[in-house]
Design a protein around this motif. Structure first.
Motif, short mmCIF file in Angstrom:
data_model
loop_
_atom_site.label_atom_id
_atom_site.label_comp_id
_atom_site.label_asym_id
_atom_site.label_seq_id
_atom_site.Cartn_x
_atom_site.Cartn_y
_atom_site.Cartn_z
N ARG A 154 10.85 80.74 43.42
CA ARG A 154 11.39 79.79 42.50
C ARG A 154 12.07 78.81 43.56
NH1 ARG A 154 16.14 83.61 41.27
NH2 ARG A 154 17.72 82.92 42.78
N VAL A 155 11.81 77.49 43.03
CA VAL A 155 12.27 76.31 43.72
C VAL A 155 13.33 75.75 42.82
CG1 VAL A 155 11.77 74.20 44.62
CG2 VAL A 155 10.27 76.07 44.58
N THR A 156 14.39 75.72 43.08
CA THR A 156 15.79 75.01 42.29
C THR A 156 16.07 73.70 42.75
OG1 THR A 156 17.32 76.49 43.61
CG2 THR A 156 16.55 76.99 41.15
N TRP A 157 16.29 72.82 42.29
CA TRP A 157 16.43 71.48 42.78
C TRP A 157 17.48 70.59 41.71
CZ3 TRP A 157 14.19 67.17 40.66
CH2 TRP A 157 13.07 67.54 39.41
N GLU A 158 18.08 69.60 42.16
CA GLU A 158 18.74 68.54 41.35
C GLU A 158 18.13 67.25 41.02
OE1 GLU A 158 23.57 68.58 41.57
OE2 GLU A 158 22.64 67.03 42.72
N ASN A 159 18.03 66.76 39.82
CA ASN A 159 17.50 65.59 39.45
C ASN A 159 18.54 64.51 39.58
OD1 ASN A 159 18.79 65.61 37.14
ND2 ASN A 159 17.21 66.26 35.80
N ARG B 210 2.29 80.50 47.65
CA ARG B 210 1.79 80.57 49.04
C ARG B 210 0.64 81.65 48.93
NH1 ARG B 210 -0.60 76.43 51.62
NH2 ARG B 210 -1.16 77.03 53.72
N VAL B 211 -0.74 81.40 48.95
CA VAL B 211 -1.82 82.38 48.83
C VAL B 211 -2.42 82.46 50.57
CG1 VAL B 211 -3.95 83.52 47.79
CG2 VAL B 211 -2.08 82.07 46.48
N GLN B 212 -1.85 83.51 51.12
CA GLN B 212 -2.55 83.78 52.44
C GLN B 212 -3.48 84.48 52.40
OE1 GLN B 212 1.30 84.74 54.33
NE2 GLN B 212 1.78 82.51 55.03
N PHE B 213 -4.68 84.03 52.09
CA PHE B 213 -5.93 84.76 51.84
C PHE B 213 -6.64 85.46 53.02
CE2 PHE B 213 -8.07 84.22 47.55
CZ PHE B 213 -8.47 85.45 47.52
N ASN B 214 -6.82 84.98 54.09
CA ASN B 214 -7.51 85.70 55.15
C ASN B 214 -7.30 84.68 56.47
OD1 ASN B 214 -9.94 86.21 56.95
ND2 ASN B 214 -10.50 87.37 55.09
N SER B 215 -7.06 85.74 57.34
CA SER B 215 -6.47 85.09 58.68
C SER B 215 -7.39 85.40 59.97
CB SER B 215 -5.22 85.16 58.89
OG SER B 215 -4.82 86.82 59.10
N CYS C 178 10.95 68.44 47.57
CA CYS C 178 10.25 68.86 48.72
C CYS C 178 11.14 69.80 49.59
CB CYS C 178 9.55 67.62 49.22
SG CYS C 178 8.34 66.76 48.55
N VAL C 179 12.16 69.21 49.75
CA VAL C 179 13.28 70.06 50.56
C VAL C 179 13.49 71.23 50.09
CG1 VAL C 179 15.68 70.03 51.54
CG2 VAL C 179 14.40 67.80 51.58
N ALA C 180 13.69 71.23 48.75
CA ALA C 180 13.82 72.89 48.20
C ALA C 180 12.66 73.63 48.62
CB ALA C 180 14.45 72.55 46.76
N PHE C 181 11.53 73.02 48.26
CA PHE C 181 10.27 73.95 48.47
C PHE C 181 10.36 74.49 49.76
CE2 PHE C 181 5.79 74.02 49.25
CZ PHE C 181 5.23 74.82 48.22
N MET C 182 10.53 73.58 50.58
CA MET C 182 10.17 74.02 52.05
C MET C 182 11.35 74.88 52.50
SD MET C 182 8.36 74.15 54.95
CE MET C 182 7.13 72.97 54.45
N GLU D 155 12.36 77.64 50.93
CA GLU D 155 11.78 78.99 51.08
C GLU D 155 10.40 78.89 51.91
OE1 GLU D 155 11.30 82.76 50.15
OE2 GLU D 155 13.05 81.59 49.79
N LEU D 156 9.65 78.12 51.69
CA LEU D 156 8.09 78.20 52.24
C LEU D 156 8.32 78.42 53.81
CD1 LEU D 156 5.19 78.32 51.75
CD2 LEU D 156 5.18 75.88 52.26
N SER D 157 9.39 77.69 54.48
CA SER D 157 9.52 77.86 55.92
C SER D 157 9.57 79.33 56.48
CB SER D 157 10.69 76.92 56.32
OG SER D 157 11.99 77.56 55.82
N LYS D 158 10.15 80.09 55.73
CA LYS D 158 10.06 81.56 56.14
C LYS D 158 8.99 82.16 56.31
CE LYS D 158 14.23 81.85 53.06
NZ LYS D 158 14.75 82.44 51.90
#
Length: 454
Positions: free
Chosen positions: A46-51, A63-68, A129-133, A135-138
């Protein structure tokens, strides 16, 4: 499975492999196909952010990490309200084999969120974008997973996310591509998908004509008006073509004079897009109303009249069976996808059956996983520049891109001849060549690494 876009992409690949001699010569590869149908990892958050009204908003992130097996996961981030797991799995699945066709060391993945940037302020988009990253940064890194931009995610958004990643990890590394030129981005990255598409089609034209023809004098219909469509149009004009159409989500802009859509007009359209305005505004101005018409609710394929080349560059499934038949009737000879899975399976069926029936007079279809690989190819070149702490000139990058697209075309061509033998006088099936070449490379590497075994 309830995932129509992914099922379509999987069936398109599987049917091509099954109808070729690949499984006859390598029956063990059926197991590889079964393994590749399942992503190595799917991350949902989930991405929570403030408008701007200080309200809490929430979106779904993926993020779908399909094949590496060939390298770090590589694929874009899409911000659009239609984003769901089916679309991201389809895009990530296609990305595996597209990346393989570039010859660079990249795996396949895709990500994004059901966030709609339209109607949002710059501040709200930055906060998202900041809220999305956060979590994604992990889950990403220069040697793990290297996202790029996609629909709704421009270099501006990449910059905001890169800044958050750098702050979270306390390191500067090339974990995102499509970065700004002053801080790690590659020259001609914005142009790369459109330029690469034209380079690929140029090889199609030259092969089909025995080296006698090029884009010079060709009428080209293009859908979309984003980066891919814009730079495909500019490069095609540079090579002597006339652009007869561009489009947006509301309708199609059709040129009504012989000059067509010029590079100057493309720059005006780019400015309109940046301001989130519609193409219809052009035809309401006295300067352009006599040169173009705007057809509400239509795509170019039935509106552009006689064309030689058709390039869907907007989104998936934008050429239907009826529109494919219309292109055949309009004399189109070359169609290649700047968008991912731009043609429905029924449309591909029309192109492929016509190719077989009419042989050298037929449409020749270039699938997206080969024809639009230029974008991710230059993303791979950006990764190489970041790793070496170097910056190449635009000419160096463009020459490398030309070489990659030529090798991609030749690989598809030779593979089609080997595993999907064309009849005498018939163009080889580039969709078969692309699918088999990309799949075979990934399958062989995965077997060597123990991801599957006979």
């Amino acid at each position: 499975m309830g995932e129509p876009e992914f099922e379509q992409a999987y069936k398109e690949l599987a049917s091509t492999l099954e109808n070729s001699s690949l499984f006859e010569k390598n029956p063990e590869y059926k197991k590889a196909l079964e393994v590749f149908a399942i992503p190595e990892r799917v991350i949902q958050f989930r991405v929570t952010w403030e408008n701007d009204k200080n309200e809490c908003c929430v979106n779904r992130g993926y993020r779908v990490q399909f094949n590496s097996v060939l390298g770090p996961y590589k694929g874009g981030i899409r911000f659009h309200p239609t984003v769901n797991l089916s679309i991201l799995k389809f895009l990530g699945f296609e990305q595996i084999f597209k990346n393989a066709l570039t010859g660079l060391q990249m795996g396949g993945g895709k990500g994004g969120a059901d966030f709609d940037p339209k109607g949002k302020s710059d501040n709200e988009i930055r906060k998202f974008c900041v809220a999305f990253m956060s979590e994604l940064s992990k889950h990403i890194g220069a040697d793990t997973d290297v996202p790029a931009g996609d629909i709704g995610c421009s270099p501006r958004e990449i910059g905001w996310m890169f800044g958050k990643y750098r702050a979270e990890k306390n390191k500067w590394e090339g974990t995102l591509t499509g970065k700004g030129g002053a801080w790690g981005g590659s020259l001609i990255r914005p142009e790369a998908t459109g330029f690469g598409l034209i380079y690929f089609v140029q090889h199609m034209i030259q092969y089909a004509s025995g080296g006698k023809e090029s884009f010079k004098g060709k009428r080209v219909a293009i859908s979309g008006s984003g980066n891919v469509a814009q730079y495909a149009a500019i490069k095609a004009v540079e090579l002597g073509a006339t652009i007869v159409s561009l489009s947006d989500s509301k309708g199609t802009l059709i040129a009504t004079d012989d000059e067509g859509i010029t590079p100057d007009l493309v720059h005006i359209i780019a400015d309109l897009k940046a301001k989130r305005k519609q193409l219809s505004e052009l035809t309401s101005s006295s300067e352009f109303k006599d040169k173009f018409k705007y057809v509400e609710g239509a795509r170019p394929w039935k509106e552009a009249g006689k064309v030689d080349v058709a390039l869907p560059c907007a989104t998936q499934n934008e050429v239907s069976e009826d529109e494919a038949k219309a292109l055949v009737e309009c004399g189109a000879k070359f169609i290649a996808e700047g968008s991912n899975m731009g043609c429905t399976q029924e449309a591909i069926g029309v192109f492929e059956s016509t190719r077989k029936e009419k042989k050298g007079e037929a449409i020749w279809y270039g699938p997206g996983k080969a024809a639009n690989a230029g974008g991710v190819a230059v993303s791979g070149l950006e990764m190489a520049q970041n790793s070496a702490r170097l910056k190449w000139t635009a000419e160096e990058v463009d020459n490398k891109l030309k070489g990659i697209m030529e090798n991609c075309f030749e690989n598809c061509l030779s593979t089609a001849k080997e595993y999907a033998t064309p009849a005498e006088g018939e163009f080889p099936s580039l969709v078969a060549g692309a699918n088999i070449a990309g799949f075979s490379k990934v399958a062989a590497a995965a077997k060597d690494q123990g991801d599957w075994w006979p």
